[in-house]
Motif scaffolding. Structure first.
Motif, mmCIF file in Angstrom:
data_model
loop_
_atom_site.group_PDB
_atom_site.id
_atom_site.type_symbol
_atom_site.label_atom_id
_atom_site.label_comp_id
_atom_site.label_asym_id
_atom_site.label_seq_id
_atom_site.Cartn_x
_atom_site.Cartn_y
_atom_site.Cartn_z
ATOM 1 N N PHE A 46 0.838 -1.187 0.000
ATOM 2 C CA PHE A 46 0.000 0.000 0.000
ATOM 3 C C PHE A 46 0.877 1.243 0.000
ATOM 4 N N ILE A 47 0.576 2.157 -0.909
ATOM 5 C CA ILE A 47 1.250 3.456 -0.941
ATOM 6 C C ILE A 47 0.264 4.464 -0.389
ATOM 7 N N CYS A 48 0.693 5.197 0.595
ATOM 8 C CA CYS A 48 -0.156 6.210 1.204
ATOM 9 C C CYS A 48 0.444 7.571 0.873
ATOM 10 N N CYS A 49 -0.331 8.407 0.213
ATOM 11 C CA CYS A 49 0.123 9.725 -0.219
ATOM 12 C C CYS A 49 -0.512 10.796 0.655
ATOM 13 N N TYR A 50 0.327 11.557 1.332
ATOM 14 C CA TYR A 50 -0.135 12.653 2.173
ATOM 15 C C TYR A 50 -0.334 13.870 1.288
ATOM 16 N N LEU A 51 -1.542 14.396 1.230
ATOM 17 C CA LEU A 51 -1.884 15.441 0.271
ATOM 18 C C LEU A 51 -1.509 16.854 0.722
ATOM 19 N N GLU A 52 -1.227 17.016 1.966
ATOM 20 C CA GLU A 52 -0.837 18.339 2.449
ATOM 21 C C GLU A 52 0.611 18.596 2.043
ATOM 22 N N GLU B 254 -1.937 -0.893 11.477
ATOM 23 C CA GLU B 254 -1.239 -0.585 12.728
ATOM 24 C C GLU B 254 -0.863 0.893 12.797
ATOM 25 N N ASN B 255 -0.309 1.418 11.732
ATOM 26 C CA ASN B 255 0.118 2.816 11.717
ATOM 27 C C ASN B 255 -1.064 3.777 11.820
ATOM 28 N N PHE B 256 -2.041 3.623 10.937
ATOM 29 C CA PHE B 256 -3.147 4.571 10.896
ATOM 30 C C PHE B 256 -4.227 4.272 11.929
ATOM 31 N N ILE C 55 -10.638 3.192 8.729
ATOM 32 C CA ILE C 55 -9.483 4.086 8.553
ATOM 33 C C ILE C 55 -9.591 4.817 7.219
ATOM 34 N N ILE C 56 -9.884 4.073 6.147
ATOM 35 C CA ILE C 56 -10.012 4.674 4.822
ATOM 36 C C ILE C 56 -11.051 5.793 4.831
ATOM 37 N N SER C 57 -12.172 5.568 5.491
ATOM 38 C CA SER C 57 -13.233 6.589 5.506
ATOM 39 C C SER C 57 -12.800 7.850 6.249
ATOM 40 N N GLU C 58 -11.889 7.735 7.196
ATOM 41 C CA GLU C 58 -11.399 8.902 7.940
ATOM 42 C C GLU C 58 -10.323 9.686 7.188
ATOM 43 N N MET C 59 -9.791 9.124 6.133
ATOM 44 C CA MET C 59 -8.686 9.736 5.399
ATOM 45 C C MET C 59 -9.140 10.767 4.367
ATOM 46 N N GLU D 91 -4.381 9.854 -0.018
ATOM 47 C CA GLU D 91 -4.812 8.943 -1.066
ATOM 48 C C GLU D 91 -4.122 7.622 -0.777
ATOM 49 N N VAL D 92 -4.801 6.510 -1.041
ATOM 50 C CA VAL D 92 -4.227 5.192 -0.806
ATOM 51 C C VAL D 92 -4.265 4.405 -2.109
ATOM 52 N N ILE D 93 -3.144 3.808 -2.449
ATOM 53 C CA ILE D 93 -3.017 3.017 -3.664
ATOM 54 C C ILE D 93 -2.564 1.619 -3.259
ATOM 55 N N GLU D 94 -3.287 0.605 -3.739
ATOM 56 C CA GLU D 94 -2.904 -0.775 -3.476
ATOM 57 C C GLU D 94 -2.204 -1.336 -4.704
ATOM 58 N N ILE D 95 -1.051 -1.956 -4.494
ATOM 59 C CA ILE D 95 -0.344 -2.648 -5.569
ATOM 60 C C ILE D 95 -0.437 -4.134 -5.249
ATOM 61 N N LYS D 96 -1.173 -4.846 -6.087
ATOM 62 C CA LYS D 96 -1.422 -6.267 -5.845
ATOM 63 C C LYS D 96 -0.261 -7.115 -6.343
ATOM 64 N N ASP D 97 -0.236 -8.367 -5.905
ATOM 65 C CA ASP D 97 0.838 -9.292 -6.267
ATOM 66 C C ASP D 97 1.038 -9.430 -7.766
#
Length: 67
Positions: A4-10, A26-28, A40-44, A49-55
């Motif tokens: 998962f890539i988490c992009c902080y928009l600020e 665990e982190n969020f 967690i996703i709904s609070e973001m 932005e969250v991007i999932e990179i699958k196998d």
């Protein structure tokens, strides 16, 4: 296993890679005081932005600001 890539928009659009969904939660989970990925996703909204990179290499935008 997905990553998962988490992009902080600020400030300067910083990005962090989480090796597993559990690491992400665990982190969020501590930050937002929530227990599940979906909560967690709904609070973001408007913060991350969250991007999932699958196998198999496919990319899924789990959450995109403004949608």
């Amino acid at each position: 296993m997905s990553k998962f890539i988490c992009c902080y928009l600020e400030e300067s659009y910083g990005m962090t890679v989480y090796e597993t969904k559990e690491d992400f939660i665990e982190n969020f989970g501590e930050m937002f005081e929530l227990d599940t990925f979906e909560e967690i996703i709904s609070e973001m909204d408007g913060i991350y932005e969250v991007i999932e990179i699958k196998d198999d290499g496919t990319i899924e935008f789990i959450f995109v600001t403004g949608n």
